[in-house]
Design an enzyme around this catalytic site. Structure first.
Site, PDB file in Angstrom:
ATOM      1  N   ASP B 172       0.795  -1.229  -0.122  1.00  0.00           N
ATOM      2  CA  ASP B 172      -0.154  -0.100  -0.352  1.00  0.00           C
ATOM      3  C   ASP B 172       0.532   1.121  -0.013  1.00  0.00           C
ATOM      4  O   ASP B 172       0.217   1.975  -0.652  1.00  0.00           O
ATOM      5  CB  ASP B 172      -0.926  -0.293   1.430  1.00  0.00           C
ATOM      6  CG  ASP B 172      -1.885   1.260   1.733  1.00  0.00           C
ATOM      7  OD1 ASP B 172      -2.770   1.491   0.199  1.00  0.00           O
ATOM      8  OD2 ASP B 172      -2.261   2.039   2.558  1.00  0.00           O
ATOM      9  N   ARG B 217     -10.267   9.267 -12.587  1.00  0.00           N
ATOM     10  CA  ARG B 217      -9.499   9.558 -11.300  1.00  0.00           C
ATOM     11  C   ARG B 217      -8.609   8.553 -10.442  1.00  0.00           C
ATOM     12  O   ARG B 217      -8.317   8.720  -9.435  1.00  0.00           O
ATOM     13  CB  ARG B 217     -10.458  10.233 -10.666  1.00  0.00           C
ATOM     14  CG  ARG B 217     -11.028  11.652 -10.164  1.00  0.00           C
ATOM     15  CD  ARG B 217     -12.441  12.103  -9.532  1.00  0.00           C
ATOM     16  NE  ARG B 217     -11.994  11.893  -7.989  1.00  0.00           N
ATOM     17  CZ  ARG B 217     -13.835  11.207  -7.649  1.00  0.00           C
ATOM     18  NH1 ARG B 217     -14.433  11.087  -8.113  1.00  0.00           N
ATOM     19  NH2 ARG B 217     -12.708  11.039  -5.758  1.00  0.00           N
TER      20      ARG B 217
END
Lengths: 245, 245
Positions: B172, B217
């Protein structure tokens, strides 16, 4: 495996003068003390004291919301008394320690396992409330579990919010706990996590996990993370646990 | 936002007698010192000292393998001198702090942001080598990055092995860093991680991330975790980062 571990622990006892192993029974033979314990649990194997800390117990860092959620699920674990007979409900609270020795499989793991400094990732910070405060309740009948989790200030990702990796860590922990509870020891094979809404630091959330299916050596678990009133969805996930050969 | 933050910090300075804010310039007006710094960076806003620690620098906990991998990528960051002209290569090493203040967007985050105790999850343990030792090198031209990561003894999952959540945390972190580098601040929307092989505690690994595509996005990143010689695959993953509105 047990005998091997006992020998290792015995050797450790001889060489580690500074540590007190199985301090309440210093003169008892280690092999015997291990054999008399059923089932094999981390409590029995904890090498540093006879009573390791159970991190899932309430402490002063818990918010009122955390206490309330804990009390709710803890009450479900009570035994019912019907006709003078005690009947245990399907819910059970699992203890939580800072080593996962109970899953020891010996062999190549063992020398690492004995490394005195290693600690379970989710229980590696001593300061209460700073990182992961949580406990897991399992329901064997319904093949599901619920974890109550309070996210501490050392878990930051985006400013003021919990790191995606900290949420993934809890999802891995809870789905792995359920898979292990249902199928025996598993290693995580896959985690697929959808982050639906950012989670502010300090949040108390519920992590609901349920069995999806078992296929051969793989146990598939579904998971969602919600607010304690279940009105807000933070995260959804699936996990697959693989039983080692 | 900056003025608001400066006022907040100013008030913090008044109320926190035990802390030394901007200690090298104690008599300078805070608003001025913030305004003179370009670009806005965490270095400039760090409230506890004028020079926060860059956690990506070598330290005594690093193994020879960690040093070797670091040296390899660090050498790629050198500037070339051609015809008396300095030419900067495509590789760049990113600094790493224990707050992510540079992504502050003000508003609802701000009161949390000022919480003095919050720390970035991957940098929250002071003991060097105990948890996440890592640094990230980015290559803007090739839209990819490499992280060198040494897994400490407090990241345990299965005995002797790195917790799946700790690996997820690094994935992450690295995919988010690349997505942020290419698209500006993003929040993780999805992580899909396949764990191919257990990673022993103490391992040094490379986390390779590359841009897959950008759609509106969303920035999609691919990732794999390998041994430093790239012969062993530990983990494969995809990540999607979402730019906030």
């Amino acid at each position: 495996m047990l005998g091997h571990l006992a020998r290792r622990l015995g050797r450790m006892q001889q060489i580690s003068n500074g540590l007190k192993l199985f301090s309440e029974e210093p003169h008892r033979h280690l092999q015997t003390s291990l054999e008399t314990i059923r089932p094999l649990s981390m409590v029995s194997l904890w090498p540093f004291s006879s009573q390791p800390r159970d991190f899932s117990q309430p402490n002063s860092s818990w918010s009122p919301e955390m206490h309330k959620a804990y009390d709710h699920y803890n009450a479900l674990c009570d035994t019912d008394t019907e006709n003078g007979e005690e009947k245990r409900g399907p819910w059970r609270k699992l203890p939580s320690y800072n080593r996962s020795i109970k899953y020891a499989t010996g062999g190549i793991h063992l020398s690492k396992l004995i490394q005195a400094k290693a600690r379970l990732f989710t229980r590696n910070v001593k300061e209460q409330g700073a990182t992961f405060e949580y406990m897991v309740f399992v329901n064997k009948e319904e093949k599901r579990c619920v974890c109550v989790f309070q996210a501490g200030h050392l878990l930051e990702g985006a400013p003021g919010h919990v790191h995606g990796g900290a949420i993934a860590t809890m999802i891995d922990t809870v789905t792995g706990t359920l898979a292990g509870f249902l199928s025996g020891p598993v290693m995580t094979a896959n985690l697929n996590i959808d982050y639906r809404s950012p989670m502010p630091l300090g949040s108390v959330v519920l992590i609901h996990s349920a069995l999806d299916r078992i296929e051969r050596r793989k146990t598939y678990i579904t998971c969602k993370v919600t607010s304690t009133d279940e009105s807000k969805l933070y995260t959804e996930a699936t996990a697959a646990g693989l039983q080692p050969n």
